[in-house]
Write a protein that holds these residues in place. Structure first.
Motif, PDB file in Angstrom:
ATOM      1  N   ASN A 110     -18.501 -33.893 -28.197  1.00  0.00           N
ATOM      2  CA  ASN A 110     -18.799 -33.429 -29.134  1.00  0.00           C
ATOM      3  C   ASN A 110     -19.999 -32.840 -28.831  1.00  0.00           C
ATOM      4  OD1 ASN A 110     -17.340 -31.329 -31.585  1.00  0.00           O
ATOM      5  ND2 ASN A 110     -18.468 -32.771 -32.800  1.00  0.00           N
ATOM      6  N   GLU A 114     -10.102 -28.091 -26.534  1.00  0.00           N
ATOM      7  CA  GLU A 114      -9.881 -26.751 -26.509  1.00  0.00           C
ATOM      8  C   GLU A 114      -8.895 -26.458 -27.354  1.00  0.00           C
ATOM      9  OE1 GLU A 114     -12.067 -24.079 -25.004  1.00  0.00           O
ATOM     10  OE2 GLU A 114     -13.200 -26.196 -24.287  1.00  0.00           O
ATOM     11  N   LYS A 146     -10.190 -26.907 -30.952  1.00  0.00           N
ATOM     12  CA  LYS A 146     -11.340 -25.688 -31.000  1.00  0.00           C
ATOM     13  C   LYS A 146     -10.946 -24.474 -31.717  1.00  0.00           C
ATOM     14  CE  LYS A 146     -14.817 -23.531 -28.495  1.00  0.00           C
ATOM     15  NZ  LYS A 146     -15.699 -23.116 -27.623  1.00  0.00           N
TER      16      LYS A 146
END
Length: 425
Positions: A127, A266, A269
């Motif tokens: 991260n 992803e 995110k």
């Protein structure tokens, strides 16, 4: 070495016993995945090594201290999680769920590693640490497993993994050898004589073996020259190299794990970015909703994925969600929406298509598909494109949703079909 294995086996048995005795105590408490993740994140905020109570009694403090010391020496935040994972727990037994939720709860940059006892690989996720990538972490993990053995406890594997990460490069692998017994200086002359005789006879045997090998090599050269020059049929064509099936399966499994990890990251995110995006009206709202639908469909596919083709399907839906999100952001900023080409229909892992969609004709049917430059060139030269492999050849030989639509290239509303369960019919 035997003592080490015996110790590891005893530790594994003890961990299993503790897990069995710990289950009834937890049966009365039910936590949501987010609550469990926040609990772990809170503990990691105080101590970057979290060990589930089921394992604490089985892991000596000196081993845990070794993990902390080697993790701290890396110079960037490292969060280590050791806990039992089962399909019935809050995380559905998936390391990916643990790390995704814990990272979201803790919100700190760092290397996050989770391991379930000694019988699963360390699963990691980075991260916001640009100095770490898959090319660096994957070889380190594999070496740590090789160096400690697959029966080693979690603390041993983690300590070795962090120790290797601290090095500028992986050291050469060392081959294990049996210990050589040294001669006793107090042994009698009769034993010394016996050793001399053994050495002499051993030298003769070695000489005969070497001579035999020389003869075989010379004979092989002669046979090769005869075959190469005889028959008048031209130079002999060597058999092309082919990857053994078991090696190909290993490569495919690792590719699937890597792609799953990247897609999951992803998705998390994009979920945060969508949550922060203000609601809009008109075109902006339609793109925002399309992004939410595609992201939800991608998550649904990834959670129930059975093979690499499913994971690629989730990746395609994620790509659709990302493009819809970018369109919503562009409208909100009163900018023109960028034109982004679709992924290659024969193999989305090839990347974006090249130019206009290509017409593909076969058995009287014509398809218009987005293709990358390599696949387009292969068709033009009358060759088979390098398609994503499925269970029986190219993935489009199957009858699932991905094959029927060429990953959404034919028809529309791929996310809607997934929400209706078409990817499982």
């Amino acid at each position: 070495m035997k003592a080490h294995k015996l110790t590891a086996l005893v530790m594994t048995a003890l961990v299993t016993l503790l897990m069995l005795t710990a289950v009834p105590a937890q049966a009365g408490t039910t936590q949501t995945p987010a609550e469990r993740a926040r609990e772990i994140a809170t503990a990691l905020g105080k101590n970057p090594l979290y060990v589930d109570p089921a394992y604490k009694a089985a892991l000596p403090e000196n081993l845990l201290a070794d993990v902390r010391t080697k993790a701290a020496a890396l110079g960037y935040p490292v969060y280590s999680i050791v806990l039992p994972l089962t399909p019935s727990d809050a995380f559905q037994g998936k390391e990916r769920n643990v790390l995704t939720l814990v990272i979201d709860a803790l919100g700190q940059p760092g290397l996050y590693v989770v391991i379930d006892g000694g019988n699963r690989f360390p699963y990691y996720q980075v991260n916001k640490l640009p100095q770490l990538n898959e090319d660096r972490l994957q070889p380190v993990r594999e070496r740590a497993l090789d160096d400690t053995g697959y029966d080693a406890g979690p603390a041993e594997v983690l300590a070795r993994m962090y120790e290797l990460l601290a090095l500028p490069a992986l050291p050469p692998a060392t081959k294990s050898t049996k210990p050589i017994k040294t001669a006793n200086p107090n042994s009698g002359s009769d034993r010394d004589s016996d050793r001399d005789e053994d050495g002499s006879s051993g030298g003769k045997v070695a000489l005969f073996v070497i001579l035999g090998l020389v003869v075989l090599v010379v004979l092989g050269l002669v046979i090769g020259l005869v075959r190469r020059g005889g028959g008048g049929s031209g130079p002999r064509r060597e058999k092309p190299f082919s990857i053994p099936p078991h090696v190909a399966a290993t490569v495919a499994a690792e590719q699937r794990r890597r792609l799953t990890r990247e897609t999951s990251f992803e998705l998390t995110k994009l979920g945060s970015e969508l949550a922060a995006l203000p609601s809009r009206q008109g075109g902006g709202l339609s793109h925002q909703q399309a992004a939410l639908d595609a992201r939800q469909a991608a998550e649904k596919v990834l959670d129930s994925s059975e093979d690499l083709v499913d994971v690629v399907g989730a990746m395609v839906l994620l790509d659709k969600a990302r493009r819809e999100y970018d369109a919503a952001v562009a409208i909100a900023a009163d900018r023109a929406i960028d034109v982004v080409l679709d992924l290659c229909a024969f193999n989305p892992l090839h990347g974006r298509s090249s130019g206009k969609p290509t017409q593909v004709e076969s058995d009287g049917a014509t398809l218009t598909l987005p293709l990358c430059a390599d696949c387009r060139r292969a068709l033009k030269n009358g060759q088979a494109p390098s398609s994503l492999p499925g269970a029986n050849g190219p993935y489009w030989h199957g009858d699932d949703l991905w094959a029927r639509t060429f990953f959404g290239s034919i028809g529309d509303d791929l996310a809607g079909q997934v929400s209706r369960g078409a990817h499982r019919s």
